[in-house]
Design a protein around this motif. Structure first.
Motif, PDB file in Angstrom:
ATOM      1  N   PHE A   1      -6.177   0.803  -6.569  1.00  0.00           N
ATOM      2  CA  PHE A   1      -4.810   0.439  -6.228  1.00  0.00           C
ATOM      3  C   PHE A   1      -4.402   1.117  -4.934  1.00  0.00           C
ATOM      4  O   PHE A   1      -4.762   2.265  -4.675  1.00  0.00           O
ATOM      5  N   HIS A   2      -3.641   0.390  -4.133  1.00  0.00           N
ATOM      6  CA  HIS A   2      -3.128   0.904  -2.866  1.00  0.00           C
ATOM      7  C   HIS A   2      -1.688   0.425  -2.734  1.00  0.00           C
ATOM      8  O   HIS A   2      -1.421  -0.771  -2.809  1.00  0.00           O
ATOM      9  N   LEU A   3      -0.752   1.354  -2.566  1.00  0.00           N
ATOM     10  CA  LEU A   3       0.670   1.030  -2.488  1.00  0.00           C
ATOM     11  C   LEU A   3       1.296   1.663  -1.263  1.00  0.00           C
ATOM     12  O   LEU A   3       1.042   2.828  -0.961  1.00  0.00           O
ATOM     13  N   ARG A   4       2.120   0.921  -0.584  1.00  0.00           N
ATOM     14  CA  ARG A   4       2.942   1.457   0.505  1.00  0.00           C
ATOM     15  C   ARG A   4       4.381   1.112   0.141  1.00  0.00           C
ATOM     16  O   ARG A   4       4.745  -0.055   0.045  1.00  0.00           O
TER      17      ARG A   4
ATOM     18  N   PHE B   1       0.263   5.405  -1.275  1.00  0.00           N
ATOM     19  CA  PHE B   1      -0.497   5.947  -2.400  1.00  0.00           C
ATOM     20  C   PHE B   1      -1.771   5.135  -2.595  1.00  0.00           C
ATOM     21  O   PHE B   1      -1.792   3.929  -2.353  1.00  0.00           O
ATOM     22  N   ALA B   2      -2.813   5.800  -3.061  1.00  0.00           N
ATOM     23  CA  ALA B   2      -4.051   5.123  -3.440  1.00  0.00           C
ATOM     24  C   ALA B   2      -4.636   5.856  -4.637  1.00  0.00           C
ATOM     25  O   ALA B   2      -4.620   7.084  -4.693  1.00  0.00           O
TER      26      ALA B   2
ATOM     27  N   LEU C   1      -1.028  10.611  -3.029  1.00  0.00           N
ATOM     28  CA  LEU C   1      -0.414  10.373  -1.723  1.00  0.00           C
ATOM     29  C   LEU C   1      -1.475  10.461  -0.633  1.00  0.00           C
ATOM     30  O   LEU C   1      -2.161  11.476  -0.503  1.00  0.00           O
ATOM     31  N   VAL C   2      -1.639   9.382   0.135  1.00  0.00           N
ATOM     32  CA  VAL C   2      -2.662   9.374   1.187  1.00  0.00           C
ATOM     33  C   VAL C   2      -2.080   9.421   2.597  1.00  0.00           C
ATOM     34  O   VAL C   2      -2.744   9.855   3.527  1.00  0.00           O
ATOM     35  N   SER C   3      -0.834   8.982   2.758  1.00  0.00           N
ATOM     36  CA  SER C   3      -0.178   9.110   4.060  1.00  0.00           C
ATOM     37  C   SER C   3       1.317   8.887   3.910  1.00  0.00           C
ATOM     38  O   SER C   3       1.785   8.381   2.889  1.00  0.00           O
ATOM     39  N   SER C   4       2.041   9.275   4.941  1.00  0.00           N
ATOM     40  CA  SER C   4       3.484   9.050   4.948  1.00  0.00           C
ATOM     41  C   SER C   4       3.981   9.003   6.377  1.00  0.00           C
ATOM     42  O   SER C   4       3.326   9.496   7.296  1.00  0.00           O
TER      43      SER C   4
END
Length: 108
Positions: A54-57, A45-46, A35-38
């Motif tokens: 991979f980078h997911l929002r 996520f990265a 988890l990198v931010s919210s």
């Protein structure tokens, strides 16, 4: 998706399996480590894997967030602990499978 089987008091518990399947239908199992931010509605996520970066929002409604990495060993342990907290007197066994001949089992 990988199979998860749950026994409650030494009996295969279809009701609990269906409940978990419903909660986890079409969701992403995320780990806090990635988890990198919210914000109020999304988690980001990265992570890096053998296949690349991979980078997911994703909307929070599409994510089940776990403390630990989402291996079958950790998933079976997480579910066992979660279910045991809900019904402390029950004997529980959770088996999570990952492909042919590979899986993890946790009991309490």
């Amino acid at each position: 998706r990988s199979a998860i089987k749950i026994w409650r008091n030494d009996q295969l518990c279809l009701a609990t399996m269906e409940k978990i399947a419903g909660q986890w239908c079409d969701i992403y199992l995320g780990t806090k480590e990635d988890l990198v931010s919210s914000d109020d509605t999304h988690w980001e996520f990265a992570y890096q894997a053998a296949q690349g970066n991979f980078h997911l929002r994703l909307p929070k409604t599409c994510v089940y967030l776990m403390e630990e990495d989402t291996t079958v060993e950790n998933i079976s342990g997480h579910l066992t602990t979660t279910l045991k907290n809900q019904t402390p007197k029950d004997r529980l066994t959770v088996k999570a499978y990952e492909g042919l001949g590979k899986g993890a089992q946790e009991s309490s």
